[in-house]
Design a protein around this motif. Structure first.
Motif, PDB file in Angstrom:
ATOM      1  N   VAL A  63     -15.391  -7.963   6.192  1.00  0.00           N
ATOM      2  CA  VAL A  63     -14.805  -7.518   7.457  1.00  0.00           C
ATOM      3  C   VAL A  63     -13.384  -7.027   7.238  1.00  0.00           C
ATOM      4  CG1 VAL A  63     -14.057  -8.218   9.755  1.00  0.00           C
ATOM      5  CG2 VAL A  63     -16.265  -9.016   8.871  1.00  0.00           C
ATOM      6  N   GLY A  64     -12.583  -7.815   6.478  1.00  0.00           N
ATOM      7  CA  GLY A  64     -11.207  -7.396   6.205  1.00  0.00           C
ATOM      8  C   GLY A  64     -10.192  -8.429   6.631  1.00  0.00           C
ATOM      9  N   VAL A  65      -9.230  -8.031   7.467  1.00  0.00           N
ATOM     10  CA  VAL A  65      -8.110  -8.906   7.813  1.00  0.00           C
ATOM     11  C   VAL A  65      -8.318  -9.577   9.171  1.00  0.00           C
ATOM     12  CG1 VAL A  65      -6.474  -7.559   6.461  1.00  0.00           C
ATOM     13  CG2 VAL A  65      -6.798  -6.994   8.862  1.00  0.00           C
TER      14      VAL A  65
ATOM     15  N   VAL B  17      -6.756   2.359   6.837  1.00  0.00           N
ATOM     16  CA  VAL B  17      -8.040   2.643   7.493  1.00  0.00           C
ATOM     17  C   VAL B  17      -8.550   4.021   7.078  1.00  0.00           C
ATOM     18  CG1 VAL B  17      -9.205   3.024   9.700  1.00  0.00           C
ATOM     19  CG2 VAL B  17      -7.603   1.123   9.455  1.00  0.00           C
ATOM     20  N   GLU B  18      -7.678   5.020   7.096  1.00  0.00           N
ATOM     21  CA  GLU B  18      -8.100   6.379   6.734  1.00  0.00           C
ATOM     22  C   GLU B  18      -8.565   6.442   5.288  1.00  0.00           C
ATOM     23  OE1 GLU B  18      -8.557   8.770   8.888  1.00  0.00           O
ATOM     24  OE2 GLU B  18      -7.821   7.388  10.431  1.00  0.00           O
ATOM     25  N   LYS B  19      -7.840   5.792   4.390  1.00  0.00           N
ATOM     26  CA  LYS B  19      -8.242   5.776   2.983  1.00  0.00           C
ATOM     27  C   LYS B  19      -9.572   5.046   2.807  1.00  0.00           C
ATOM     28  CE  LYS B  19      -6.831   4.173  -1.620  1.00  0.00           C
ATOM     29  NZ  LYS B  19      -7.336   5.381  -2.293  1.00  0.00           N
ATOM     30  N   SER B  20      -9.745   3.958   3.546  1.00  0.00           N
ATOM     31  CA  SER B  20     -10.988   3.186   3.456  1.00  0.00           C
ATOM     32  C   SER B  20     -12.176   4.010   3.933  1.00  0.00           C
ATOM     33  CB  SER B  20     -10.864   1.900   4.276  1.00  0.00           C
ATOM     34  OG  SER B  20      -9.828   1.073   3.781  1.00  0.00           O
ATOM     35  N   ILE B  21     -12.004   4.697   5.052  1.00  0.00           N
ATOM     36  CA  ILE B  21     -13.089   5.532   5.573  1.00  0.00           C
ATOM     37  C   ILE B  21     -13.443   6.632   4.575  1.00  0.00           C
ATOM     38  CG2 ILE B  21     -13.659   7.252   7.352  1.00  0.00           C
ATOM     39  CD1 ILE B  21     -12.118   5.486   9.349  1.00  0.00           C
TER      40      ILE B  21
ATOM     41  N   VAL C 169     -10.157  -1.771   3.529  1.00  0.00           N
ATOM     42  CA  VAL C 169     -10.120  -2.663   4.689  1.00  0.00           C
ATOM     43  C   VAL C 169     -10.340  -1.839   5.949  1.00  0.00           C
ATOM     44  CG1 VAL C 169      -8.803  -4.427   5.909  1.00  0.00           C
ATOM     45  CG2 VAL C 169      -8.488  -4.119   3.433  1.00  0.00           C
ATOM     46  N   LEU C 170     -11.525  -1.928   6.482  1.00  0.00           N
ATOM     47  CA  LEU C 170     -11.896  -1.067   7.601  1.00  0.00           C
ATOM     48  C   LEU C 170     -11.201  -1.471   8.898  1.00  0.00           C
ATOM     49  CD1 LEU C 170     -13.664   1.420   7.748  1.00  0.00           C
ATOM     50  CD2 LEU C 170     -15.590  -0.025   8.386  1.00  0.00           C
ATOM     51  N   ASN C 171     -10.792  -2.737   9.006  1.00  0.00           N
ATOM     52  CA  ASN C 171     -10.113  -3.162  10.237  1.00  0.00           C
ATOM     53  C   ASN C 171      -8.624  -3.406  10.009  1.00  0.00           C
ATOM     54  OD1 ASN C 171     -10.058  -5.631   8.880  1.00  0.00           O
ATOM     55  ND2 ASN C 171     -10.512  -6.818  10.732  1.00  0.00           N
ATOM     56  N   SER C 172      -8.051  -2.777   8.995  1.00  0.00           N
ATOM     57  CA  SER C 172      -6.625  -2.927   8.728  1.00  0.00           C
ATOM     58  C   SER C 172      -5.795  -2.506   9.942  1.00  0.00           C
ATOM     59  CB  SER C 172      -6.217  -2.079   7.518  1.00  0.00           C
ATOM     60  OG  SER C 172      -4.809  -2.109   7.330  1.00  0.00           O
ATOM     61  N   LEU C 173      -4.629  -3.135  10.081  1.00  0.00           N
ATOM     62  CA  LEU C 173      -3.700  -2.757  11.135  1.00  0.00           C
ATOM     63  C   LEU C 173      -2.868  -1.546  10.738  1.00  0.00           C
ATOM     64  CD1 LEU C 173      -2.559  -6.368  12.071  1.00  0.00           C
ATOM     65  CD2 LEU C 173      -3.968  -4.863  13.463  1.00  0.00           C
TER      66      LEU C 173
END
Length: 299
Positions: A151-153, A122-126, A113-117
């Motif tokens: 997009v994500g959440v 986010v770091e793991k996704s990247i 999830v690139l737009n996670s809160l």
């Protein structure tokens, strides 16, 4: 108009060819790093070898679009081995894909999830999106591969635009390969095609149109408008769309096969949009068998 039908991950025609061998968490936790290195590396090499054989089998069935599973390089994100350990094998399978004129893609799961809160997500996704993309880069493919993401959440953001803007901001943190290969798909709950087009306008990412996600979560644009506008985002690349049919009695479940009327509706919209070619991935339970059945049903 040329339509290249493709399927996702598992071949039901060639069941002996497995490209998603992986390890259990228990095995990795109970063995030292050296054993885990050899164990996972062997599985990765077996996956790549079977991928090469599968591409040849796909060619025999006139299938030129294929989605790789996430675990083509099993648990590579854990650091027990690296792309460098299999770079030669990846280059060789890429040469086969080029020779056979194959379009390859992958579709990371909902956990990326690139737009996670959450900053850790986010770091793991990247990191993982970079790895998926670097794997494709090592293949040296002539056709630009696709790494498909949602997009994500939306929950937790004050506005939809805020969620979309955060996706764009984090997209820019990806490495060059990931930025070149990432494509964005509308989803069935949160983000519509017009939301994805907003992202495209900001960062230029191509849009994958999914017919069932549109029907469940249509947004402001009509079906035909979505097809036309999504196709434009690919510019010189061949667009990729997703096609599925509802399972009878279960609206949000994909059927085993594709209903002819769903296919013809998409083709009609493509023709109205003036499209010349498209890779259409069938998202259905019977995988490559569904391609053969759809061709037979269309006769």
């Amino acid at each position: 108009m040329k339509i290249n039908l493709g399927y996702c991950c598992i071949s039901h025609i060639n069941k002996k060819l497995k490209v998603n061998r992986s390890s259990t968490k228990t095995y990795l936790e109970n063995h030292d790093a050296s054993l885990c290195h050899e164990y996972l590396l062997e599985k990765a090499r077996q996956n790549i070898k079977d991928l090469e054989l599968l591409l040849y089998e796909n060619k025999k069935n006139d299938i030129y679009a294929y989605r790789l599973p996430e675990q083509i390089l099993p648990q590579i994100d854990l650091g027990y081995y690296s792309i460098e350990d299999v770079r030669q094998e990846l280059k060789e399978v890429g040469e086969v894909a080029n020779q056979l004129n194959m379009q390859l893609s992958t579709h990371p799961s909902q956990y990326f999830v690139l737009n996670s809160l959450r900053p850790d997500v986010v770091e793991k996704s990247i990191g993982s999106l970079n790895l998926f993309s670097d794997t494709f880069a090592a293949m040296e493919l002539e056709k630009v591969p696709n790494v498909t993401l949602h997009v994500g959440v939306k929950n937790g953001y004050e506005t939809v635009e805020g969620a979309l803007d955060q996706f764009c901001e984090n997209y820019l943190r990806l490495n060059e390969n990931a930025r070149n290969y990432l494509v964005l798909e509308n989803d069935h709950v949160s983000f519509t095609v017009d939301n994805c087009l907003y992202v495209h306008q900001k960062i230029g990412i191509p849009i994958v149109f999914d017919n069932k996600h549109f029907e469940w979560n249509p947004g402001k644009l009509s079906y035909d408008e979505c097809v036309r506008e999504a196709a434009k985002t690919w510019k010189e690349r061949i667009p990729k769309f997703h096609l599925a049919s509802d399972k009878e009695g279960n609206k949000h479940a994909h059927d085993d096969y594709i209903h002819v009327e769903d296919y013809l509706k998409m083709v009609d919209a493509m023709e109205k949009a003036g499209m010349e070619e498209c890779n259409v991935m069938l998202e259905c339970k019977e995988k490559d068998l569904a391609i053969l059945k759809l061709r037979e049903d269309l006769k």
